[in-house]
Every structure is written in structure tokens, then in C-alpha cells.
Design an enzyme around this catalytic site. Structure first.
Site, PDB file in Angstrom:
ATOM      1  N   ASP A 172       0.958  -0.787  -0.141  1.00  0.00           N
ATOM      2  CA  ASP A 172      -0.142  -0.008  -0.211  1.00  0.00           C
ATOM      3  C   ASP A 172       0.912   0.749  -0.287  1.00  0.00           C
ATOM      4  OD1 ASP A 172      -2.648   1.277   1.936  1.00  0.00           O
ATOM      5  OD2 ASP A 172      -2.081   1.245   0.347  1.00  0.00           O
ATOM      6  N   LYS A 195       2.859   3.235  -5.884  1.00  0.00           N
ATOM      7  CA  LYS A 195       2.179   2.407  -6.302  1.00  0.00           C
ATOM      8  C   LYS A 195       3.092   1.867  -7.542  1.00  0.00           C
ATOM      9  CE  LYS A 195      -0.939   3.712  -4.458  1.00  0.00           C
ATOM     10  NZ  LYS A 195      -0.739   2.879  -2.713  1.00  0.00           N
ATOM     11  N   GLU A 255     -10.846   4.680  -0.914  1.00  0.00           N
ATOM     12  CA  GLU A 255     -12.049   4.653   0.689  1.00  0.00           C
ATOM     13  C   GLU A 255     -12.792   5.746   1.193  1.00  0.00           C
ATOM     14  OE1 GLU A 255      -8.452   4.374   0.259  1.00  0.00           O
ATOM     15  OE2 GLU A 255      -6.923   5.984   0.023  1.00  0.00           O
TER      16      GLU A 255
HETATM   17  O1  LIG Z   1      -0.568   6.749  -2.574  1.00  0.00           O
HETATM   18  C1  LIG Z   1      -0.549   6.210  -2.015  1.00  0.00           C
HETATM   19  N1  LIG Z   1       0.332   5.645  -0.349  1.00  0.00           N
HETATM   20  C2  LIG Z   1       0.987   6.152  -0.132  1.00  0.00           C
HETATM   21  C3  LIG Z   1       1.482   7.058   0.806  1.00  0.00           C
HETATM   22  O2  LIG Z   1       2.898   7.098   0.957  1.00  0.00           O
HETATM   23  C4  LIG Z   1      -1.938   6.114  -1.846  1.00  0.00           C
HETATM   24  C5  LIG Z   1      -2.529   7.513  -2.760  1.00  0.00           C
HETATM   25  C6  LIG Z   1      -3.809   7.558  -2.352  1.00  0.00           C
HETATM   26  C7  LIG Z   1      -5.090   8.361  -3.465  1.00  0.00           C
HETATM   27  C8  LIG Z   1      -3.949   9.509  -3.847  1.00  0.00           C
HETATM   28  C9  LIG Z   1      -4.887  10.691  -4.701  1.00  0.00           C
HETATM   29  C10 LIG Z   1      -6.185  10.739  -4.979  1.00  0.00           C
HETATM   30  F1  LIG Z   1      -6.776  11.277  -5.455  1.00  0.00           F
HETATM   31  C11 LIG Z   1      -7.067   9.285  -4.655  1.00  0.00           C
HETATM   32  C12 LIG Z   1      -6.424   8.431  -4.249  1.00  0.00           C
HETATM   33  C13 LIG Z   1      -5.347   6.735  -2.482  1.00  0.00           C
HETATM   34  C14 LIG Z   1      -4.546   5.540  -0.990  1.00  0.00           C
HETATM   35  O3  LIG Z   1      -4.845   3.874  -0.863  1.00  0.00           O
HETATM   36  C15 LIG Z   1      -3.001   5.475  -1.478  1.00  0.00           C
HETATM   37  O4  LIG Z   1      -2.868   4.401  -0.416  1.00  0.00           O
HETATM   38 MG   LIG Z   2      -3.938   2.663  -0.430  1.00  0.00          MG
END
Ligand SMILES: O=C(NCCO)c1cc(-c2ccc(F)cc2)cc(O)c1O
Ligand SMILES: [Mg+2]
Length: 214
Positions: free
Chosen positions: A141, A144, A199
Site C-alpha cells: 500500500d 504505486k 476509501e
Molecule cells: O499514495 C498512496 N499511498 C502511499 C503513500 O505513501 C495512496 C494514494 C491514494 C490516493 C491519492 C490521491 C487520490 F486522488 C486518490 C487516491 C489512495 C491510497 O489508498 C493510497 O495508498
Molecule cells: Mg492505499
């Protein structure tokens, strides 16, 4: 009054949740993210799927890549059997600092070890420094574009064995196309997609569960 979102989340947890009660802390973070500020925790909908996958595997050793504020660390560690351990890696020191405090507030510090630094540096140290043989579950997680290179590194380091379960967040949104292509086309993995939602949002997302076949 924290100045960063993670600091504000910690303050909210300390004011509105029951100390030593992981379920209370988890639900309080979800309320914060729905009513105050969106944050990138795996969340309650994908979290329920994660819970089920953890319980089915009944793991002793879990590795998490990407701690953030510790929300999924709590979800995983609260379900571990006695003696079970979670190692969670976080590159961002500010996130790690908050995560440790949220984990301590929930009373799960004896089951969780937060490792700070780049996963590419920490993964090769796991066997020698933390006496880890194989991981039973790996929850991916973090950044990406690191899912695939880190999975390959974990294979090279002998941390993925027959039966190891990889669970990857965000395979649809933001998306991890190279990782998905790899686990879905490799003869060494059996993969399954669990459709859900990003989420605290209506956007589609999901978890990919991939079992290493040996
Ligand atoms: O970058 C992520 N995780 C690593 C952090 O160090 C991450 C980002 C998002 C996300 C972001 C920006 C948006 F517009 C939508 C989703 C969602 C997640 O569940 C994530 O894990
Ligand atoms: Mg995530």
C-alpha cells in the site's frame, strides 16, 4: 492543534477514541476521514475485505509496505494470533512519527514494528536484522510505482514462499498496472480481484489477492 493532516488525525484520535481499544481507534479515524478531512487510509469498505483475508490466512508474520498513519497496521495487528507480528515500512518520517503514536494509543505496539526508510533498503535487511524466514502475508500500500520492483525484490530475498499471500491496495485507483499485469500473468501466482471503492469515496477501487504457488 496539529499543523499537518496526520497531526490533526492523531489529535482527533486522542480526543475521540478509547485508549487501548483498536476498534475504537479504527472507527474514529474513519469518522475523521468522512466528516473532517479525507485521508489515504485503506478505509472501512476495503478494510472489511482485508480483515476477512487476514482472518482466513491466520498469519504469524505480516509485512506491510506503506504505514502512513497506521490505520491498516491496526486493522491487521488486532487480528493476529498470539505471538503474531506485523512489520510495517514507511519512507516518510513525519508519517512514521504519527503512526507510532496512533499504534501506541491503540495499545498494539507489542505486535507492530514500524521500520523507517526506503523499502528497497529495508527489505534486504529483514531476514538478518529481524529473524524473518518467510512472510505469511504482505500488504502492499505504498508508492504505486514501487509495488512491482519491491515484489521482485521480496522474491529475490527469499521472503515470498509457497503459500505467501500478497494483498495489494489501489490496483484500480490510483492504479498499479505493471504490478497487476505481473501477478495476473505469472505462472507462479494465483490472483483474484476484490472489487470495492476508494476509501471514503464512490470511485471504484479494489484489492488484488495473489497467492505464491512456489
Ligand atoms: O499514495 C498512496 N499511498 C502511499 C503513500 O505513501 C495512496 C494514494 C491514494 C490516493 C491519492 C490521491 C487520490 F486522488 C486518490 C487516491 C489512495 C491510497 O489508498 C493510497 O495508498
Ligand atoms: Mg492505499
Amino acid at each position: 492543534k496539529g499543523s499537518s493532516k496526520p497531526q490533526r488525525m492523531l489529535s482527533y484520535v486522542q480526543r475521540h477514541s478509547k485508549r487501548g481499544d483498536p476498534d475504537s481507534v479504527i472507527s474514529t479515524i474513519d469518522i475523521f476521514c468522512r466528516s473532517k478531512e479525507w485521508a489515504m487510509n485503506v478505509g472501512d469498505e476495503k478494510g472489511l475485505i482485508l480483515d476477512k483475508l487476514i482472518c482466513e490466512a491466520n498469519p504469524s508474520i505480516v509485512l506491510e509496505l506503506g504505514t502512513y498513519c497506521g490505520y491498516s497496521s491496526l486493522r491487521i495487528a488486532r487480528l493476529l494470533p498470539p505471538g503474531g507480528r506485523l512489520f510495517t515500512m514507511e519512507f516518510n518520517p513525519a508519517y512514521a512519527k504519527i503512526a507510532k503514536q496512533i499504534i501506541a494509543w491503540a495499545g498494539l505496539e507489542s505486535k507492530i514494528q514500524v521500520l523507517e526508510g526506503p523499502s528497497g533498503d529495508l527489505i534486504p535487511q529483514l531476514k538478518k536484522k529481524h529473524a524473518i524466514e518467510k512472510c505469511d502475508i504482505i500488504f502492499i500500500d505504498h508508492w504505486k510505482d514501487c509495488y512491482l520492483p519491491d515484489t521482485k525484490l521480496l522474491e529475490e530475498c527469499g521472503l515470498i514462499g509457497k503459500g505467501t499471500v500478497l494483498i495489494a491496495d489501489n490496483v484500480t485507483f490510483p492504479g498499479t498496472p505493471d504490478y497487476l499485469e505481473y501477478v495476473r500473468n505469472s505462472p507462479h501466482y494465483s490472483s483474484q480481484y476484490f472489487k470495492s471503492y476508494l476509501e471514503y469515496s464512490k470511485t471504484e477501487d479494489g484489492l488484488e489477492k495473489s497467492v505464491f504457488l512456489g
